[in-house]
Design a protein around this motif. Structure first.
Motif, PDB file in Angstrom:
ATOM      1  N   THR A 105      -0.337 -15.933 -10.214  1.00 22.42           N
ATOM      2  CA  THR A 105       0.911 -15.914  -9.465  1.00 22.42           C
ATOM      3  C   THR A 105       0.650 -15.314  -8.088  1.00 22.42           C
ATOM      4  O   THR A 105      -0.409 -14.745  -7.825  1.00 22.42           O
ATOM      5  N   ASN A 106       1.626 -15.417  -7.232  1.00 20.10           N
ATOM      6  CA  ASN A 106       1.495 -14.846  -5.887  1.00 20.10           C
ATOM      7  C   ASN A 106       1.431 -13.333  -5.916  1.00 20.10           C
ATOM      8  O   ASN A 106       1.042 -12.714  -4.945  1.00 20.10           O
ATOM      9  N   HIS A 107       1.806 -12.750  -7.034  1.00 20.18           N
ATOM     10  CA  HIS A 107       1.845 -11.295  -7.119  1.00 20.18           C
ATOM     11  C   HIS A 107       0.463 -10.668  -6.931  1.00 20.18           C
ATOM     12  O   HIS A 107       0.338  -9.595  -6.356  1.00 20.18           O
ATOM     13  N   PHE A 108      -0.586 -11.333  -7.386  1.00 25.87           N
ATOM     14  CA  PHE A 108      -1.939 -10.823  -7.184  1.00 25.87           C
ATOM     15  C   PHE A 108      -2.258 -10.728  -5.697  1.00 25.87           C
ATOM     16  O   PHE A 108      -2.887  -9.789  -5.239  1.00 25.87           O
ATOM     17  N   PHE A 109      -1.836 -11.722  -4.963  1.00 27.80           N
ATOM     18  CA  PHE A 109      -2.137 -11.746  -3.550  1.00 27.80           C
ATOM     19  C   PHE A 109      -1.296 -10.726  -2.779  1.00 27.80           C
ATOM     20  O   PHE A 109      -1.720 -10.223  -1.750  1.00 27.80           O
ATOM     21  N   LEU A 110      -0.122 -10.413  -3.294  1.00 26.11           N
ATOM     22  CA  LEU A 110       0.689  -9.368  -2.670  1.00 26.11           C
ATOM     23  C   LEU A 110      -0.022  -8.027  -2.723  1.00 26.11           C
ATOM     24  O   LEU A 110       0.009  -7.257  -1.764  1.00 26.11           O
ATOM     25  N   TYR A 111      -0.679  -7.730  -3.844  1.00 26.30           N
ATOM     26  CA  TYR A 111      -1.434  -6.479  -3.926  1.00 26.30           C
ATOM     27  C   TYR A 111      -2.534  -6.435  -2.882  1.00 26.30           C
ATOM     28  O   TYR A 111      -2.781  -5.403  -2.267  1.00 26.30           O
ATOM     29  N   ALA A 112      -3.209  -7.542  -2.670  1.00 24.61           N
ATOM     30  CA  ALA A 112      -4.262  -7.588  -1.650  1.00 24.61           C
ATOM     31  C   ALA A 112      -3.677  -7.366  -0.260  1.00 24.61           C
ATOM     32  O   ALA A 112      -4.243  -6.630   0.550  1.00 24.61           O
ATOM     33  N   ILE A 113      -2.546  -7.973   0.018  1.00 22.32           N
ATOM     34  CA  ILE A 113      -1.907  -7.804   1.325  1.00 22.32           C
ATOM     35  C   ILE A 113      -1.451  -6.367   1.513  1.00 22.32           C
ATOM     36  O   ILE A 113      -1.641  -5.767   2.574  1.00 22.32           O
ATOM     37  N   PHE A 114      -0.852  -5.773   0.457  1.00 18.26           N
ATOM     38  CA  PHE A 114      -0.420  -4.372   0.558  1.00 18.26           C
ATOM     39  C   PHE A 114      -1.613  -3.468   0.841  1.00 18.26           C
ATOM     40  O   PHE A 114      -1.536  -2.544   1.647  1.00 18.26           O
ATOM     41  N   PHE A 115      -2.722  -3.739   0.164  1.00 15.72           N
ATOM     42  CA  PHE A 115      -3.915  -2.919   0.379  1.00 15.72           C
ATOM     43  C   PHE A 115      -4.387  -3.013   1.819  1.00 15.72           C
ATOM     44  O   PHE A 115      -4.677  -2.004   2.455  1.00 15.72           O
ATOM     45  N   VAL A 116      -4.463  -4.223   2.354  1.00 13.12           N
ATOM     46  CA  VAL A 116      -4.931  -4.400   3.735  1.00 13.12           C
ATOM     47  C   VAL A 116      -3.992  -3.706   4.711  1.00 13.12           C
ATOM     48  O   VAL A 116      -4.430  -3.004   5.627  1.00 13.12           O
ATOM     49  N   ILE A 117      -2.697  -3.866   4.509  1.00 12.82           N
ATOM     50  CA  ILE A 117      -1.724  -3.247   5.425  1.00 12.82           C
ATOM     51  C   ILE A 117      -1.852  -1.735   5.408  1.00 12.82           C
ATOM     52  O   ILE A 117      -1.994  -1.096   6.456  1.00 12.82           O
ATOM     53  N   PHE A 118      -1.840  -1.142   4.233  1.00 17.04           N
ATOM     54  CA  PHE A 118      -1.893   0.319   4.161  1.00 17.04           C
ATOM     55  C   PHE A 118      -3.267   0.850   4.537  1.00 17.04           C
ATOM     56  O   PHE A 118      -3.392   1.963   5.057  1.00 17.04           O
ATOM     57  N   ASP A 119      -4.307   0.064   4.324  1.00 15.59           N
ATOM     58  CA  ASP A 119      -5.649   0.481   4.735  1.00 15.59           C
ATOM     59  C   ASP A 119      -5.759   0.498   6.262  1.00 15.59           C
ATOM     60  O   ASP A 119      -6.308   1.435   6.848  1.00 15.59           O
ATOM     61  N   LEU A 120      -5.235  -0.516   6.925  1.00 14.77           N
ATOM     62  CA  LEU A 120      -5.260  -0.541   8.392  1.00 14.77           C
ATOM     63  C   LEU A 120      -4.420   0.589   8.971  1.00 14.77           C
ATOM     64  O   LEU A 120      -4.795   1.195   9.979  1.00 14.77           O
ATOM     65  N   GLU A 121      -3.321   0.891   8.342  1.00 10.96           N
ATOM     66  CA  GLU A 121      -2.492   1.985   8.838  1.00 10.96           C
ATOM     67  C   GLU A 121      -3.197   3.325   8.676  1.00 10.96           C
ATOM     68  O   GLU A 121      -3.052   4.218   9.503  1.00 10.96           O
ATOM     69  N   THR A 122      -3.994   3.461   7.634  1.00 12.35           N
ATOM     70  CA  THR A 122      -4.797   4.669   7.462  1.00 12.35           C
ATOM     71  C   THR A 122      -5.807   4.799   8.579  1.00 12.35           C
ATOM     72  O   THR A 122      -6.057   5.901   9.089  1.00 12.35           O
ATOM     73  N   ILE A 123      -6.391   3.694   9.004  1.00 13.39           N
ATOM     74  CA  ILE A 123      -7.350   3.730  10.114  1.00 13.39           C
ATOM     75  C   ILE A 123      -6.656   4.167  11.405  1.00 13.39           C
ATOM     76  O   ILE A 123      -7.204   4.963  12.172  1.00 13.39           O
ATOM     77  N   PHE A 124      -5.442   3.684  11.638  1.00 15.41           N
ATOM     78  CA  PHE A 124      -4.703   4.119  12.829  1.00 15.41           C
ATOM     79  C   PHE A 124      -4.417   5.620  12.783  1.00 15.41           C
ATOM     80  O   PHE A 124      -4.532   6.316  13.794  1.00 15.41           O
ATOM     81  N   LEU A 125      -4.049   6.115  11.605  1.00 19.14           N
ATOM     82  CA  LEU A 125      -3.791   7.550  11.482  1.00 19.14           C
ATOM     83  C   LEU A 125      -5.074   8.359  11.656  1.00 19.14           C
ATOM     84  O   LEU A 125      -5.051   9.454  12.219  1.00 19.14           O
TER      85      LEU A 125
END
Length: 137
Positions: free
Chosen positions: A66-86
């Motif tokens: 389902t698309n739900h697996f890919f949502l986890y990947a997107i959430f990870f990338v988003i929050f990982d990039l935000e960690t780099i900004f911080l």
């Protein structure tokens, strides 16, 4: 400034990075050696078959995700990039001053609001969404 003094200054500035790199290589080699000696030694029929995204590509029934697996990947990338900004903000903390602190606080508040939104709409619920359709009731 003499050439000898310049070389000594350069070595003083480079040794932390060089020691970090050496420690990193030693740890990497140690982990690979441990994995080689402690890892499983299975020799099955499918041991050397090609994999694609963790799924056996040959002689396997079709698996639908389902698309739900890919949502986890997107959430990870988003929050990982935000960690780099911080992390960049933390490094430049002295130069950014109170204005940088306010901007980072706003950034963290937006992140927190997004996380609360995802939680409230059920995007982070794993059990309900990943069961096959015939098992959902």
């Amino acid at each position: 400034m003499t050439a000898d003094n310049s070389i000594a200054t350069n070595i003083d500035q480079i040794w932390p990075i060089a020691s970090y790199f050496i420690i990193l290589v030693v740890l990497l080699l140690a982990m690979l050696a441990l994995a080689m000696f402690l890892g499983p030694k299975t020799r099955g029929r499918r041991t050397h078959t090609p994999y694609e995204s963790g799924i056996v590509a040959v002689d396997a029934p079709k698996t639908r995700f389902t698309n739900h697996f890919f949502l986890y990947a997107i959430f990870f990338v988003i929050f990982d990039l935000e960690t780099i900004f911080l992390f960049a903000w933390v490094i430049a903390f002295d130069e950014s001053g109170i204005a940088g602190f306010i901007e980072a606080s706003i950034f963290i508040t937006i992140l927190l609001a997004a996380l609360i939104y995802l939680w409230r709409v059920g995007a982070l619920e794993l059990i309900r969404k990943h069961r096959p359709a015939r098992m959902r009731q």
